[in-house]
Design a protein around this motif. Structure first.
Motif, PDB file in Angstrom:
ATOM      1  N   ASP A  24       3.944   7.631  -5.037  1.00  0.00           N
ATOM      2  CA  ASP A  24       2.747   6.776  -5.066  1.00  0.00           C
ATOM      3  C   ASP A  24       3.102   5.321  -4.742  1.00  0.00           C
ATOM      4  O   ASP A  24       2.385   4.639  -4.003  1.00  0.00           O
ATOM      5  N   SER A  48      -5.128   9.968   2.172  1.00  0.00           N
ATOM      6  CA  SER A  48      -4.603   9.128   1.082  1.00  0.00           C
ATOM      7  C   SER A  48      -3.309   9.680   0.476  1.00  0.00           C
ATOM      8  O   SER A  48      -2.373   8.924   0.206  1.00  0.00           O
ATOM      9  N   PRO A  50      -6.843   4.684   3.910  1.00  0.00           N
ATOM     10  CA  PRO A  50      -6.230   5.964   4.252  1.00  0.00           C
ATOM     11  C   PRO A  50      -7.162   7.164   4.136  1.00  0.00           C
ATOM     12  O   PRO A  50      -6.877   8.211   4.687  1.00  0.00           O
ATOM     13  N   ARG A  65      -1.140  11.453   1.890  1.00  0.00           N
ATOM     14  CA  ARG A  65      -0.061  11.577   2.898  1.00  0.00           C
ATOM     15  C   ARG A  65       0.092  10.293   3.716  1.00  0.00           C
ATOM     16  O   ARG A  65       0.673  10.309   4.789  1.00  0.00           O
ATOM     17  N   TYR A  66      -0.423   9.171   3.219  1.00  0.00           N
ATOM     18  CA  TYR A  66      -0.459   7.920   3.988  1.00  0.00           C
ATOM     19  C   TYR A  66       0.940   7.411   4.338  1.00  0.00           C
ATOM     20  O   TYR A  66       1.154   6.812   5.388  1.00  0.00           O
ATOM     21  N   ALA A  67       1.888   7.662   3.451  1.00  0.00           N
ATOM     22  CA  ALA A  67       3.297   7.301   3.711  1.00  0.00           C
ATOM     23  C   ALA A  67       4.151   8.289   2.942  1.00  0.00           C
ATOM     24  O   ALA A  67       3.727   8.805   1.893  1.00  0.00           O
ATOM     25  N   TYR A  96      -3.231   5.061  -6.148  1.00  0.00           N
ATOM     26  CA  TYR A  96      -3.476   3.674  -5.748  1.00  0.00           C
ATOM     27  C   TYR A  96      -4.067   2.824  -6.877  1.00  0.00           C
ATOM     28  O   TYR A  96      -4.474   1.682  -6.644  1.00  0.00           O
ATOM     29  N   ARG A 109       3.396   4.589  -1.124  1.00  0.00           N
ATOM     30  CA  ARG A 109       2.106   4.564  -0.418  1.00  0.00           C
ATOM     31  C   ARG A 109       1.343   3.271  -0.728  1.00  0.00           C
ATOM     32  O   ARG A 109       0.728   2.688   0.170  1.00  0.00           O
TER      33      ARG A 109
END
Ligand code: IMP
Length: 200
Positions: free
Chosen positions: A93, A85, A81, A87-89, A152, A96
């Motif tokens: 957390d 990163s 991402p 705003r990836y989903a 992550y 994502r």
């Protein structure tokens, strides 16, 4: 004297409080000063994003300011991402990391190489501006593990440590992380800036 750390991310706040202990200055955070500046993170590089954050907060506060921009780069996803990163989903957390694992469901273990990257920028109301970078290499796991850190960390496996970033003690993460490495490289620059702006 104070140094403003331009972040609203509670995970980063915890880490910077520890990482900046060697510095002869007190880290303060925007919310402690009643500041809330939303800087668009829409630039093409970590350096530009971090520079925008550092400059806006240095101007608003009048303080020497450190900002970072960071992200996770997955080789099998062509570096995603990356800058996106955070705003990836949508969601938290955990949403994502779940989206990341879903996007990598057919990627075999040996191709799950990735790195965290962090660029820190130091700015002050009247400049000059400095930057430094840190990188931490690892592998993306098949499922989350561990409850430390943030973002992550539960899916980022460190072969040399035999665990995920989220399974490391906070002190251990702060010795080896991308942010720790960027801060280590930035400490001499920070001392230089603080010497110029410190009490006469
Ligand atoms: P930003 O630097 O505020 O744009 O956010 C970067 C995003 O990258 C965070 O929201 C996390 O999702 C991810 N990230 C950055 N640093 C770390 C880390 O130390 N551990 C896990 N995730 C991180």
């Amino acid at each position: 004297m104070d140094i403003l750390i331009a972040t609203y991310n509670p995970g980063k706040v915890r880490e910077y409080r520890e990482l900046l202990i060697p510095l002869e200055a007190t880290p303060v955070f925007p919310l402690e000063l009643g500041l809330r500046i939303d800087v668009p993170e829409d630039a093409a590089t970590y350096l530009e994003n971090a520079t925008q954050k550092a400059s806006a907060h240095a101007r608003a506060s009048g303080l020497v300011t450190l900002a970072d921009d960071s992200g996770l780069e997955v080789d099998a996803l062509c570096g995603a991402p990356g800058l996106r990163s955070a705003r990836y989903a949508p969601g938290q957390d955990a949403d994502r990391t779940a989206a990341l694992l879903a996007a990598m469901s057919d990627v075999p273990l040996e191709q799950r190489t990735a790195r965290f990257r962090c660029t820190v920028v130091i700015d002050s109301p009247d400049g000059p501006r400095y930057h430094a970078e840190g990188v931490c290499e690892g592998l993306i796991t098949l499922e989350p593990s561990g409850s430390g850190g943030f973002g992550y960390d539960p899916v980022f496996y460190l072969p040399e440590h035999g665990c995920t970033m989220a399974e490391l003690a906070p002190e251990a993460k702060n010795r080896i992380s991308h942010r720790a490495r960027a801060v280590e490289a930035a400490l001499p620059l920070l001392r230089r800036v603080l010497a110029v702006h410190g009490p006469a």
